[in-house]
Every structure is written in C-alpha cells, then in structure tokens.
Design an enzyme around this catalytic site. Structure first.
Site, PDB file in Angstrom:
ATOM      1  NE  ARG A  88      -0.652 -21.252   0.916  1.00  0.00           N
ATOM      2  CZ  ARG A  88      -0.643 -22.207   1.654  1.00  0.00           C
ATOM      3  NH1 ARG A  88      -1.798 -23.194   1.633  1.00  0.00           N
ATOM      4  NH2 ARG A  88       0.223 -22.653   2.300  1.00  0.00           N
ATOM      5  CE  LYS A 146       0.220  -0.523  -8.214  1.00  0.00           C
ATOM      6  NZ  LYS A 146       0.604   0.589  -8.987  1.00  0.00           N
ATOM      7  CD  GLU A 178      -5.397   8.797  -9.291  1.00  0.00           C
ATOM      8  OE1 GLU A 178      -4.995   8.283 -10.466  1.00  0.00           O
ATOM      9  OE2 GLU A 178      -4.720   8.637  -8.363  1.00  0.00           O
ATOM     10  CE  LYS A 192      -5.530   1.512 -12.641  1.00  0.00           C
ATOM     11  NZ  LYS A 192      -5.797   1.793 -11.355  1.00  0.00           N
ATOM     12  CD  GLU A 203       3.242   0.232 -11.370  1.00  0.00           C
ATOM     13  OE1 GLU A 203       4.258   0.762 -10.878  1.00  0.00           O
ATOM     14  OE2 GLU A 203       2.286   0.084 -10.863  1.00  0.00           O
ATOM     15  NE  ARG A 256      -1.702  -1.367 -12.869  1.00  0.00           N
ATOM     16  CZ  ARG A 256      -2.135  -2.028 -12.282  1.00  0.00           C
ATOM     17  NH1 ARG A 256      -1.989  -3.490 -12.576  1.00  0.00           N
ATOM     18  NH2 ARG A 256      -2.935  -1.822 -11.225  1.00  0.00           N
ATOM     19  CG  HIS A 267       2.352   7.844  -3.279  1.00  0.00           C
ATOM     20  ND1 HIS A 267       2.698   6.693  -3.950  1.00  0.00           N
ATOM     21  CD2 HIS A 267       1.061   8.127  -3.302  1.00  0.00           C
ATOM     22  CE1 HIS A 267       1.594   6.159  -4.327  1.00  0.00           C
ATOM     23  NE2 HIS A 267       0.300   7.006  -4.012  1.00  0.00           N
ATOM     24  CG  HIS A 305      -4.323   9.409  -3.543  1.00  0.00           C
ATOM     25  ND1 HIS A 305      -3.058   8.903  -3.382  1.00  0.00           N
ATOM     26  CD2 HIS A 305      -4.755   8.985  -4.750  1.00  0.00           C
ATOM     27  CE1 HIS A 305      -2.693   8.613  -4.567  1.00  0.00           C
ATOM     28  NE2 HIS A 305      -3.579   8.418  -5.267  1.00  0.00           N
TER      29      HIS A 305
END
Length: 360
Positions: free
Chosen positions: A117, A139, A181, A225, A235, A239, A250, A263
């Site tokens: 967890r 993320k 990016e 960022k 988000e 964001r 994507h 990517h």
C-alpha cells in the site's frame, strides 16, 4: 515540489549519482534498505556507479533489472517485481530506487505506490525525457493493450535526483527526443526558456553538448514542472496544460505499437497538430506555429508522421484518459506561455488536422 501535503527536492547537476548516499541522508532515508529497479541498458551504463556509491556508504539492498523498452511497462512485469520484493521481504519503510528513463520511472513508481500500500520511491532519471517529465509529479502507471498509462496512481517521489552526466551515454535519438518535453514547457509556460532554446539549440544538440548549459536548461524546465505539480498535484485543473501535444502523440504511439516513434517524437508531431488546430480556430498566430516548427526541427524532432494510420490514431485519441463525457480535451496555445484547455473543438477539424500531420 511542494503540494501542501508532500514536499520533496529536485537535484540537477553532473555527478549526482556519486552523491546518492549523501542525498539519501539529507532526506532522512539513510540506514534503510534500498531496492533498485532498472533496465538492461541503463544498468550496464550506470549500475556500477550506483552500486559503488551505495556500497561505500554501507547501504544494504538488492536490484531487479527489466528488459529495456515500453513493452516492459505491463501488469505482468509489475507482478514479477512484487514477487521479487516479497522474496526479499521488503518492508514499507524500505526505499525503491528507480534508475532509468520514463518506462522505469513509471513502472517502479507504480510498484512503489501499490506494494504494501505504498513505499517511498526516489526517482533517478537517466534520460532528458524522464528528467523533465516522468520523474517529476508522481504520475505513475502501466500500459494496457487498449492504451498507454491506463492503470496507475498519483504517488509522489521523496526526491528526484538528475545526474546530467548520465546523458552522455544516451543514443543520439534518445537524447534529442527528450527535448520535446522541454520545448513543450517553454511553449506553454516560459517565453524566456523558449528564447534560450532557440538561441542555444546548436550547443545543446551537438555531439559533445555543454553539460553545464544542459543542466541549466533541465533545471529551468524541471522548476516549471514542479510549480505546476505543486499547484495541482492530481491534475484537476491547471496541470492539464502539461498535456500539450500528448493527445495526438499518445495516439501515434499506440497506432504504431510503440515501435516507430519515441515518446518525444510523437509529442512533437502532436504539438504540430495542436498548433494547426489553434491557428484554424484563430487562437494561435501562424508566426508562432512557424516558430514552434523551426525549434522542433532545430532539435532534430519530427513535425509530421507520414504513413501512420489516421483511423488508428483517431480511435486511440477517443480512448485517451483525458476524454470527459465523450469529448476530447485539447491543450492549445494562445501565445508563448499562454496555454488553455478546450473541449469544444469540432471533431471534423480534429480529424482533418490529424490526417494532415500524418500525410506530412
């Protein structure tokens, strides 16, 4: 990064991996067992540096190496790592070290978020892409056959440690794709970074780049960022602008089964699609679109993806996790540093624009 609930440092400099034990001590994690997750390419290039640093400090631990590439970012690989951690009797107070690019960071972060967890994770990004994107913000995710990053969580790292020296070992294409990016951050958030990238593109993309300059650029991009993540860690609002170019990007990745475009390359094409939509809607000037295209080309990034199946891309876009009530949510530019999210772009315009960037 300071979300209010969580706070963690980002270190960007040459030689950071050799300082790893000192950094762990600074964030109160010295004396704990560490479990290093990396891939075959990165462990060969940087595994010894990390091992020697940890051994010199007497830090106990173990390592798990996955095959390099997006195909490892699956529930099956995550389950294999769970079994390994269980065999090692890992405890909740122990630390996951994610050494690698975006795939390793996403996968190791996902494992850290879910095993017992939740375990602390330190991101050790070794690619431009990961240093500026995947390692920051919590993320974490794995892929499904239906799409990229569809199963995941928000699990902030306890630190991000970016050793700029690791970029020396990147293949040329892997090095340059990561700057998509950085360019994205500049376009949506920081005209001064945009100007710096335009001015210094030759020095940054040379075969022997100035690492101090690269460190400056990565630090400035990482700070942007971090500011966005701090204000919107899950988000729910601001964001979302970080997804500029990502909806189409994507889609391109999925349509080509992650084998044809890296990517950053796919996001580069996606930014061109978003820019064309912005121009058609009268939001973005043609001059800014041309400026964006020139900068992407200066970094060796594609502005079109000829030959990719448009129907497959558009189908993938409809399954994008940013879709709400069946509507695509697209990030568009109004000017340098002025991004907005729109859910009212006509489907016909989206289809026509995607088809145009796929025709080249």
């Amino acid at each position: 990064v300071d979300t209010g609930a969580e706070r963690y440092p980002i270190w960007v400099a040459p030689g950071e991996l050799r300082r790893l034990p000192d950094r762990l001590r600074q964030i109160g994690l010295d004396g704990r067992r560490v479990f290093l997750i990396s891939d075959t390419a990165v462990i060969e290039a940087h595994g010894r540096t990390v091992a020697e640093a940890l051994d010199s400090a007497g830090t106990p631990g173990a390592s798990y190496v996955i095959p390099a590439g997006e195909s490892s970012k699956t529930q099956r690989t995550a389950s294999e790592i769970y079994t390994w951690l269980a065999g090692e009797r890992a405890e909740r107070r122990d630390v996951i070290l994610a050494l690698g690019g975006g795939v390793v960071g996403d996968l190791a972060g996902y494992v850290a978020a879910t095993y017992l967890r939740g375990m602390p994770v330190v991101q050790l990004p070794t690619s431009v892409l990961a240093m500026n994107d995947a390692a920051i913000g919590g993320k974490v995710a794995i892929d499904l056959p239906a799409g990229k990053n569809l199963v995941g969580a928000f699990h902030q790292p306890v630190a991000v440690i970016s050793d700029i020296e690791t970029l020396r070992t990147l293949p040329r294409r892997s090095y340059t794709e990561g700057f998509a990016e950085v360019i994205k951050h500049a376009l949506i958030l920081d005209p001064s970074l945009l100007a710096l990238l335009e001015r210094e593109s030759t020095r940054i993309t040379s075969h022997a780049p100035d690492l101090d300059l690269v460190a400056q650029v990565v630090a400035q991009s990482s700070r942007l960022k971090a500011l966005i993540v701090s204000s919107d860690p899950e988000e729910r609002g601001l964001r979302a602008i970080l997804n500029y170019g990502h909806t189409t990007g994507h889609g391109i990745e999925q349509a080509t089964q992650y084998t044809q475009y890296m990517h950053g390359e796919a996001v580069s094409v996606g930014m061109m699609a978003a820019g064309r939509i912005g121009v058609e809607l009268g939001m973005m000037s043609q001059a800014l679109l041309d400026r964006q295209a020139d900068l992407l080309r200066a970094f060796g990034l594609p502005t079109a993806a000829p030959g990719v199946n448009a129907t497959a891309v558009l189908d993938a876009m409809k399954r994008d996790k940013k879709v709400e009530q069946g509507k695509l949510r697209l990030v568009l530019l109004e000017g340098p540093g002025l991004a907005t999210v729109r859910d009212d772009v006509p489907q016909e315009l989206v289809e026509r624009t995607v088809q145009s960037v796929l025709r080249g």
